[in-house]
Scaffold this active site. Structure first.
Site, PDB file in Angstrom:
ATOM      1  N   GLU A 116      -4.393  32.691 -12.079  1.00 11.76           N
ATOM      2  CA  GLU A 116      -4.874  31.371 -10.899  1.00 11.76           C
ATOM      3  C   GLU A 116      -6.475  31.744 -11.175  1.00 11.76           C
ATOM      4  OE1 GLU A 116      -3.588  29.744  -9.150  1.00 11.76           O
ATOM      5  OE2 GLU A 116      -1.464  30.703  -9.669  1.00 11.76           O
TER       6      GLU A 116
ATOM      7  N   GLY B 209       0.709  -1.158  -0.225  1.00 13.53           N
ATOM      8  CA  GLY B 209      -0.055  -0.147   0.359  1.00 13.53           C
ATOM      9  C   GLY B 209       0.640   1.311   0.314  1.00 13.53           C
TER      10      GLY B 209
END
Length: 772
Positions: free
Chosen positions: A582, A362
């Site tokens: 942005e 994992g």
């Protein structure tokens, strides 16, 4: 009578005269004293003596062999090597300067002091040869030299020849310089003589006085302190040229002394010796350091911590399954291991065997190590911990030795658990190109897990982030045959993890772990623990009495977007350009169908970026559609498109480099791995060399087409929303950071917090922090 004596001397000279040849040097005559040992090292007598030994052919009236000079006998003492060397040097100087009276006398004295018969013969031979062959020799005129000559004759028991020697010397003096020279020679003698002033043609008879030769002969024959007089008397002409070396008293000793040889090396002879010494030191130092390193490695003497901790059960806080959250499925599978460790016979009643190895896979931070500790805590068995890098060392065989020691220690404590973290560091795939020593550690691990020594009570648990990189022999049945996935926690798992970590934190009642869990998709257990810890630290810095949602929001933004750099100086023009960039990302994310929901947008530098647009999914993303990937490319290209629309194509900045990289990588994965292109669902691996150049060109065309398509869609959307882009950019310049709700208000023209409110909030936070 005088004429008759003179005639006899001349005839004797003519009869004795032979062809002069090079005399045999004294060192050669003394050479026989050292025997075979000296012959092995002729350099001890100097290069001049060696040259004479090779080139000289001794020939004289009195032929003497090498053995006759200072020959060993029972009656004669052996001269020391020092004496031989001294006489050799004096003879060399005397031969080079035959008319130097001082050097000739020094040689004769040195020979006389040896008190050997062969030395006396050599003195007689040398005096007669030099005086008869060379009438101008200073030895003929020297009374002291003549006295040494007569003493040598007397020591040879030849007293009868002394009178002949006196007559011979007087004859030679008269023949060379006449009566006047003979008179001057007699005046320089030690006894005073009276010379007649009457001419030779005077008829009266002169008073006849004894010559210097006759006087010396009388002294020698009388033996009245002759030895002391010869050794102490010094001719005025010889004082200046006296020998500076004195014969040591050891000459009088009859006991033999060791031979001392002085060797003069050639210039630069020390260089090869120095190089050889340095090479020997380097080689010896290398082997010494290797042996020392192996010793320290095997004994653990230089380890920073106690070495035995690798081979002793780890001690610490006992972990239970109740302390592990967010991985319920993994815990259920591992309960079988706990039951086996508690009662191994329960599984063998029907003939079944439990797996010996459990592999936990994992992402990082999902709790794989914590699960292994929980198994040991639940079963109450010893827990042996080792990291994959602990086995790899620079010395061959050390890794395999440590594997053996680890398993041996676990067998002594069985039932027990061995946990190997980062298994891929030691269990990577083997290749035929690898060297044999690189496989020894893995081979030993394979043997220990399934070899001749079967271990029923030892369970091996390993963890790795890259299960695909492990060797196939390691994950086959019988070794790590049970692979358990430990994925990132879902919403329910994040809620459990947050509740566990919030137990030790003073939290405001309005903080709901469910809300925090929905706002942190993709976070691992370690990320959630870090967020709670940073929120608590920030609340303490601001002087808050409890941690509220505002502090958790700050911690989340810091983890996702990075730390703010408000102290960085940004010009207003550059700040406005960053706001438009942005704002383009934010508007495309807000209006594009399938895009990840907008979370927050800021034009404040964070981390290495001048601005940041954050997106968070509403739920956990298990699979992504084509529409969502296309929307991701559109959002990435929105910032560059906004700059081009506002400032023109020639004024676009390089601030979109990370956006272009992100869009290109997404497009490449869509074409190569996910089949989202006209090429179809075909895998194009970068490591596959069988891909043709034509196919590579088609892949590049498809990637370019996807990126260009996203740019075109973003340009069309922002062109239609140009007014909202201006509003959003101006609001970002004023407020610097806006969340989703504030962005929606700005583009609608609704008012949000004023600048004064923002400043008052910041000032109040600073004052609260300074008071505490």
């Amino acid at each position: 009578m005088f004429n008759h004596s003179l005639l006899q001397g001349i005839l004797r000279v003519s009869v004795r005269r032979t062809v002069p040849q090079r005399p045999l040097p004294v060192w050669a005559r003394l050479y026989s004293l050292s025997g075979a040992r000296a012959l092995r090292n002729p350099s001890a007598f100097g290069s001049f003596g060696q040259q004479y030994l090779l080139a000289s052919t001794p020939c004289s009236r009195r032929s003497l062999s090498l053995g006759s000079i200072f020959s060993r006998s029972k009656t004669e003492a052996t001269p020391t090597p020092h004496t031989v060397a001294l006489i050799t040097r004096l003879e060399a100087e005397a031969n080079v300067h035959p008319h130097d009276l001082g050097k000739q006398l020094a040689l004769l004295k040195a020979l006389l002091d040896t008190k050997l018969k062969s030395s006396y013969e050599l003195i007689v031979n040398r005096w007669e040869r030099m005086c008869e062959f060379d009438a101008s020799s200073p030895l003929l005129k020297s009374d002291e030299a003549f006295k040494i000559y007569l003493i040598s004759l007397q020591n040879l028991d030849k007293n009868a020849t002394i009178s002949d020697a006196v007559a011979r010397r007087d004859g030679l003096l008269a023949a060379h310089v006449g009566t006047t020279v003979a008179a001057k020679a007699s005046e320089t003698s030690d006894t005073a003589t009276v010379q007649s002033s009457t001419p030779s043609h005077d008829t009266s008879s002169p008073i006849k006085l004894p010559s210097s030769s006759e006087t010396i002969a009388q002294q020698v024959l009388s033996k009245a302190e002759l030895s002391s007089q010869v050794s102490t008397s010094s001719h005025p002409a010889t004082n200046a040229n006296a020998n500076p070396f004195k014969l040591p008293s050891v000459l009088e000793s009859s006991q033999p002394n060791p031979i001392q040889v002085s060797i003069v090396e050639r210039k630069g002879a020390w260089v090869p010796r120095l190089v050889r010494f340095c090479l020997l030191v380097i080689v010896a130092s290398f082997f010494f350091l290797v042996i020392l390193s192996v010793f320290f490695e095997n004994t653990g003497f230089m380890k920073a911590g106690p070495r035995q901790s690798q081979f002793e059960p780890s001690e610490g806080t006992t972990v239970k399954f109740s302390d592990v959250h967010g991985v319920d499925e993994a815990k259920e599978e591992l309960k079988d291991v706990v039951a086996f460790l508690k009662d191994p016979s329960a599984f063998s009643t029907l003939g079944g065997k439990l797996a010996k190895g459990v592999l936990l896979t994992g992402p990082p931070g999902t709790g794989k190590t914590l699960l292994a500790r929980a198994i040991a805590g639940e079963a109450g068995v010893p827990f042996f911990f080792a990291s994959g890098s602990d086995f790899e060392e620079m010395f061959v065989g050390v890794g395999a030795k440590r594997v053996r020691e680890l398993f041996a220690a676990a067998r002594k404590k069985e039932p027990a658990i061995i946990f190997i973290d980062e298994l891929d560091a030691v269990g990577g795939k083997r290749s035929s190109r690898d060297q044999q020593y690189m496989k020894q550690t893995l081979n030993q691990l394979l043997v220990e897990m399934d070899g001749f020594q079967q271990s029923e009570g030892v369970i091996v648990i390993a963890a790795t982030n890259f299960p695909e990189s492990l060797d196939q022999a390691l994950v086959r049945p019988g070794r790590f045959d049970r692979v358990i996935a430990v994925p990132l926690p879902d919403v329910r798992g994040r809620v459990q993890i947050l509740q566990h970590h919030l137990k030790g934190v003073t939290v405001s009642p309005d903080v709901d772990p469910k809300i925090l869990a929905r706002g942190t998709p993709g976070f691992s257990g370690a990320d959630l623990q870090n967020m709670v810890n940073q929120a608590a630290i920030q609340a303490a810095k601001l002087g808050a009495k409890e941690v509220d949602l505002k502090h958790f929001e700050w911690a989340l933004d810091r983890i996702v977007m990075g730390a703010e750099r408000k102290s960085a100086y940004i010009k207003e023009k550059e700040k406005l350009a960053t706001a438009y960039h942005e704002g383009g990302h934010a508007l495309v994310a807000l209006y594009t169908d399938g895009a990840m929901p907008l979370h927050k947008v800021t034009c404040v530098p964070r981390g290495h970026a001048l601005g940041y647009t954050s997106q968070l999914p509403e739920n956990d993303r298990t699979s992504v559609t084509l529409k969502e990937y296309l929307a991701e490319i559109d959002v990435s290209m929105g910032g560059r498109v906004a700059e081009e629309l506002i400032y023109g194509a020639e004024n676009v900045t390089s601030g979109a480099s990370s956006d272009i990289r992100s869009a290109t990588r997404t497009a490449q994965r869509m074409v190569k791995y996910w089949g989202f292109s006209r090429l179809g669902p075909i895998l194009f691996d970068d490591k596959d060399e069988s891909i043709s150049p034509k196919r590579k060109e088609e892949i590049e065309e498809e990637v370019t087409k996807l990126v260009r398509g996203g740019e075109a869609r973003a340009a069309a959307l922002l062109t239609a929303k140009i007014s909202e882009l201006h509003k959003l950019a101006q609001a970002l310049v004023d407020h610097e950071t806006l969340d989703l709700e504030e962005v929606k208000k700005v583009i609608k023209g609704e008012p949000i917090r004023t600048i004064t409110e923002v400043l008052d909030e910041d000032i109040s936070n600073l004052e609260a922090g300074s008071n505490n």
